[in-house]
Design a protein around this motif. Sequence first.
Motif, mmCIF file in Angstrom:
data_model
loop_
_atom_site.group_PDB
_atom_site.id
_atom_site.type_symbol
_atom_site.label_atom_id
_atom_site.label_comp_id
_atom_site.label_asym_id
_atom_site.label_seq_id
_atom_site.Cartn_x
_atom_site.Cartn_y
_atom_site.Cartn_z
ATOM 1 N N TYR A 1 41.478 15.496 36.319
ATOM 2 C CA TYR A 1 40.831 16.168 37.446
ATOM 3 C C TYR A 1 41.633 17.395 37.894
ATOM 4 C CZ TYR A 1 36.962 13.011 38.298
ATOM 5 O OH TYR A 1 35.787 12.323 38.184
ATOM 6 N N SER A 2 42.952 17.333 37.788
ATOM 7 C CA SER A 2 43.758 18.523 38.085
ATOM 8 C C SER A 2 43.395 19.651 37.134
ATOM 9 C CB SER A 2 45.249 18.183 37.959
ATOM 10 O OG SER A 2 45.637 17.215 38.902
ATOM 11 N N SER B 1 43.126 21.042 45.328
ATOM 12 C CA SER B 1 42.818 20.458 44.017
ATOM 13 C C SER B 1 43.735 19.281 43.709
ATOM 14 C CB SER B 1 42.957 21.523 42.931
ATOM 15 O OG SER B 1 42.080 22.608 43.162
ATOM 16 N N CYS C 1 39.434 26.754 39.945
ATOM 17 C CA CYS C 1 40.152 27.706 40.814
ATOM 18 C C CYS C 1 40.403 29.023 40.092
ATOM 19 C CB CYS C 1 41.470 27.102 41.278
ATOM 20 S SG CYS C 1 41.309 25.754 42.472
ATOM 21 N N LEU D 1 43.980 26.485 47.721
ATOM 22 C CA LEU D 1 43.055 25.975 46.711
ATOM 23 C C LEU D 1 43.758 25.020 45.753
ATOM 24 C CD1 LEU D 1 40.954 29.147 45.748
ATOM 25 C CD2 LEU D 1 40.177 27.152 47.026
ATOM 26 N N LEU D 2 44.945 25.403 45.317
ATOM 27 C CA LEU D 2 45.708 24.563 44.392
ATOM 28 C C LEU D 2 46.139 23.260 45.069
ATOM 29 C CD1 LEU D 2 47.916 27.284 42.664
ATOM 30 C CD2 LEU D 2 45.850 26.197 41.784
ATOM 31 N N ALA E 1 42.544 15.413 43.292
ATOM 32 C CA ALA E 1 42.846 14.714 42.036
ATOM 33 C C ALA E 1 43.666 13.457 42.299
ATOM 34 C CB ALA E 1 43.590 15.649 41.088
ATOM 35 N N GLY F 1 33.384 14.730 41.680
ATOM 36 C CA GLY F 1 34.494 15.591 41.292
ATOM 37 C C GLY F 1 34.152 16.465 40.107
ATOM 38 N N SER G 1 33.284 20.738 40.567
ATOM 39 C CA SER G 1 34.070 21.723 39.814
ATOM 40 C C SER G 1 33.181 22.510 38.862
ATOM 41 C CB SER G 1 35.191 21.025 39.044
ATOM 42 O OG SER G 1 34.662 20.121 38.088
ATOM 43 N N TRP H 1 39.819 21.001 38.115
ATOM 44 C CA TRP H 1 39.765 21.734 39.370
ATOM 45 C C TRP H 1 40.602 23.000 39.352
ATOM 46 C CZ3 TRP H 1 36.884 21.528 43.728
ATOM 47 C CH2 TRP H 1 35.973 20.478 43.816
ATOM 48 N N ILE H 2 41.737 22.979 38.663
ATOM 49 C CA ILE H 2 42.537 24.210 38.558
ATOM 50 C C ILE H 2 41.815 25.228 37.684
ATOM 51 C CG2 ILE H 2 44.737 25.181 37.805
ATOM 52 C CD1 ILE H 2 46.045 22.530 38.522
#
Length: 317
Positions: free
Chosen positions: A104-105, A147, A112, A143-144, A151, A199, A203, A108-109
């Motif tokens: 998930y990191s 995320s 971003c 944002l980071l 996650a 999730g 994204s 989502w990154i």
Amino acid sequence: MEACHSPQQSNVTSSGATILAIISLEAFAGMWINAFMVCVLCIGWVKKKTLNSNEKILLLLSCSRISFLCFSWVYSFLSIVYLDYLHVPITLQLLASFQTFFNYSNLWISACLCVFYCIKIANFRNRFFIYLKVKIDRIVPWLLLGSGVFALSIGIVTYDISEILKSNNLNFTCLGHFWETSIRMDKHFLSSFFLLCFGYAASFMAVIFSAVFLLFSLWRHKCKMQTNSMKDLSMEAHIRAMKSILSFLVMYSINFACLVLSIIYIMMNEITMTHLISIYLYAYPGVHSLILIFSNPKLEKALLKILSCVKCEFLMK
């Protein structure tokens, strides 16, 4: 990300060995590619004593992908070769939780990064968009952070689900962090499953909207340069940017489709299709990072320099 075999099976089948070999090749290649990005960015960080917003996103993205590929490969290796180790207390729960967290990191990154490119490059006259463009460097850390927190929450939910399934001695098939149990899902599992799907969907929608807005802005700017007879060099730069963003959109869309199909095939107990889909899911972090390297002048220059050195060493031998 492979389907778990029954606890009684201890021998490695030929198909299992083939799948493991392909996955190992993809995983280690992806780890090396992302490790290269981390090294180049960290060296630049030490020299300049600072990182811009784009480099911060790329650094965290590379680290999350290295960790995701590492935990995913360990899980695949154990599930195919040493299945009994997954029945050791907490082993399965920790592997599923960490794998989910870094997956998930990664997603989502990546989202971003696409949002950052959209705000930084696109040109719209909307007041809110102009405000975001001015404040984007201050927004990126938040944002980071968001995320990472999201996650982490998904990872905790994954640990909770796997703990319940393990404690009840349930037979289940697993692919990454999705399970299709042999019992009826209660409200707890349905709410957790909804959170996992949300999730992915959120994204994916962020990437879709950012890419579409950015492509529209670049296409409009390209048409404007053609009518004004601008320099061909500037035109080529915008065309390259459009191709890079389009390739990212296509890869992310295929990755999302594969994740959805993997859930469907798991519930249908289609092991062969599950394995084929997992091959792409393992290839995505390395291939997309390679695209990011060639779309970044600093990373591309460092890679070409290393390849030229390797070529000279090879020719000297």
